[in-house]
Design an enzyme around this catalytic site. Structure first.
Site, PDB file in Angstrom:
ATOM      1  N   LYS A  54       1.007  -1.181  -0.060  1.00  0.00           N
ATOM      2  CA  LYS A  54      -0.082   0.122  -0.022  1.00  0.00           C
ATOM      3  C   LYS A  54       0.887   1.340  -0.031  1.00  0.00           C
ATOM      4  CE  LYS A  54      -3.658  -2.815   1.882  1.00  0.00           C
ATOM      5  NZ  LYS A  54      -4.548  -3.232   3.005  1.00  0.00           N
ATOM      6  N   GLN A  98      -4.726  -2.181   9.556  1.00  0.00           N
ATOM      7  CA  GLN A  98      -4.575  -3.416   8.852  1.00  0.00           C
ATOM      8  C   GLN A  98      -5.081  -4.535   9.727  1.00  0.00           C
ATOM      9  OE1 GLN A  98      -3.358  -3.768   5.790  1.00  0.00           O
ATOM     10  NE2 GLN A  98      -4.027  -5.921   5.684  1.00  0.00           N
ATOM     11  N   ASP A 121     -11.023   2.624   4.231  1.00  0.00           N
ATOM     12  CA  ASP A 121     -11.116   1.480   4.400  1.00  0.00           C
ATOM     13  C   ASP A 121     -12.857   1.092   4.157  1.00  0.00           C
ATOM     14  OD1 ASP A 121      -9.719  -0.873   3.863  1.00  0.00           O
ATOM     15  OD2 ASP A 121      -9.144  -1.018   5.900  1.00  0.00           O
TER      16      ASP A 121
HETATM   17  N1  GUN Z   1      -7.019  -7.399   5.698  1.00  0.00           N
HETATM   18  C1  GUN Z   1      -7.338  -7.810   4.537  1.00  0.00           C
HETATM   19  N2  GUN Z   1      -7.862  -7.097   3.728  1.00  0.00           N
HETATM   20  C2  GUN Z   1      -7.873  -6.000   4.195  1.00  0.00           C
HETATM   21  C3  GUN Z   1      -8.551  -4.721   3.975  1.00  0.00           C
HETATM   22  O1  GUN Z   1      -9.149  -4.428   2.982  1.00  0.00           O
HETATM   23  N3  GUN Z   1      -8.284  -3.538   4.758  1.00  0.00           N
HETATM   24  C4  GUN Z   1      -7.608  -3.902   6.157  1.00  0.00           C
HETATM   25  N4  GUN Z   1      -7.472  -2.918   6.616  1.00  0.00           N
HETATM   26  N5  GUN Z   1      -7.351  -4.948   6.257  1.00  0.00           N
HETATM   27  C5  GUN Z   1      -7.278  -6.088   5.562  1.00  0.00           C
END
Ligand code: GUN
Length: 293
Positions: A54, A98, A121
């Site tokens: 990211k 995350q 998110d």
């Molecule tokens: N863990 C797996 N996919 C995601 C996501 O799209 N966002 C976040 N924050 N954690 C994740």
């Protein structure tokens, strides 16, 4: 092969180019660059790798990124303090915590703390609540389900009136994907581990979204001829012919499904690249809302 391949890599690249162009236009107009803040607790290898990707994507698209990496034994207070500081920082456009968090931490409380205008998110209760309600719009839509819908729309699959079946009801993919499909007037069935006669339910699907985390569980004879199959699974299986010793496969048996489906996403190169592309789009949108042109 009868199915048309949905090239997520190419479609994600197109989204990234559009985002980069708009980031460039904003910079030329003297606007602050969009900045994504990621918060990672602990050292799960998959989470470390996602957060790294990211940050790299931000850099490639001309956006800024900051990362907060807390130790695996961080307290709830430590994590909440990190989120509060990012909420208060005007240079930060979007915040992503995350998931999954270590078990001792209260995920719901942390997600509810994120300022909804920075919730790129789309997991804060307000954004998810709006997604679930008729006539209301979330500020941000969760990135992986948003990517699934974007792929369907880009290749021209008709969602309105379609029978859609979503395999899996996770907070991150299955449930928001179902809500997005309902919002686009599909008739949606959400399946899970207690669903009776899963193959028969799947066979009704004009659109099948598989997000169940089971290697190649969906077989060719579960698929309605001509259906659009969106495979969200990313499962690692041993493969002695690869240098790495493994390869990635989806929740759908691709070789069988491609002979029956009308459209299908490959793994890798289908939904996977869309998650980060949509996150970049959401982060740009956050910056646009906070500092309009
Ligand atoms: N863990 C797996 N996919 C995601 C996501 O799209 N966002 C976040 N924050 N954690 C994740």
């Amino acid at each position: 092969m009868t199915a048309q391949l949905i090239d997520g890599k190419a479609i994600a690249q197109q989204v990234r180019e559009e985002v980069a162009a708009e980031v460039g236009r904003r910079a030329a107009a003297g606007k602050r660059q969009p900045v994504l803040a990621t918060v990672l607790v602990g050292d799960r290898p998959d989470s470390v790798s996602y957060v790294t990707s990211k940050g790299k994507a931000c850099q490639e698209l001309g956006m800024g990124s900051v990362s907060r990496h807390l130790p695996g034994d961080a307290t709830q207070a430590d994590l909440e303090a990190a989120v509060r500081a990012l909420n208060a920082d005007p240079a930060v456009s979007g915040i992503l915590v995350q998931l999954p968090l270590p078990a001792h931490l209260d995920e719901e409380r942390v997600l509810s703390l994120i300022n909804i205008e920075k919730d790129v998110d789309g997991f804060s209760p307000v954004n998810i609540g709006r997604l679930a309600q008729k006539g209301r719009e979330p500020l941000f839509v969760p990135c992986t389900p948003y990517g699934c819908i974007y792929l369907l729309e880009q290749v021209g699959v008709k969602i309105e009136g379609a029978n859609a079946v979503v395999l899996g009801r996770s907070n991150i993919v299955g449930m928001p994907a179902a809500l997005l499909l309902i919002g686009r007037n599909a008739t949606v069935t959400v399946c899970h581990s207690r669903t009776r006669d899963l193959p028969a339910v799947c066979r009704q699907a004009d659109i099948l979204v598989a997000a169940i985390g089971r290697t190649e569980m969906v077989r060719g004879d579960w698929i309605k001829p001509g259906a659009a199959v969106i495979d969200v699974g990313i499962n690692s299986v041993p493969d002695a012919t690869r240098k790495s010793g493994h390869r990635l496969v989806g929740d759908v048996n691709f070789d069988e499904a491609k002979e029956v489906a009308g459209w299908i996403t490959p793994v890798p190169g289908g939904v996977g690249p869309m998650t980060i592309a949509m996150l970049m789009r959401n982060t740009l949108r956050a910056a646009q809302m906070q500092d309009p042109a």
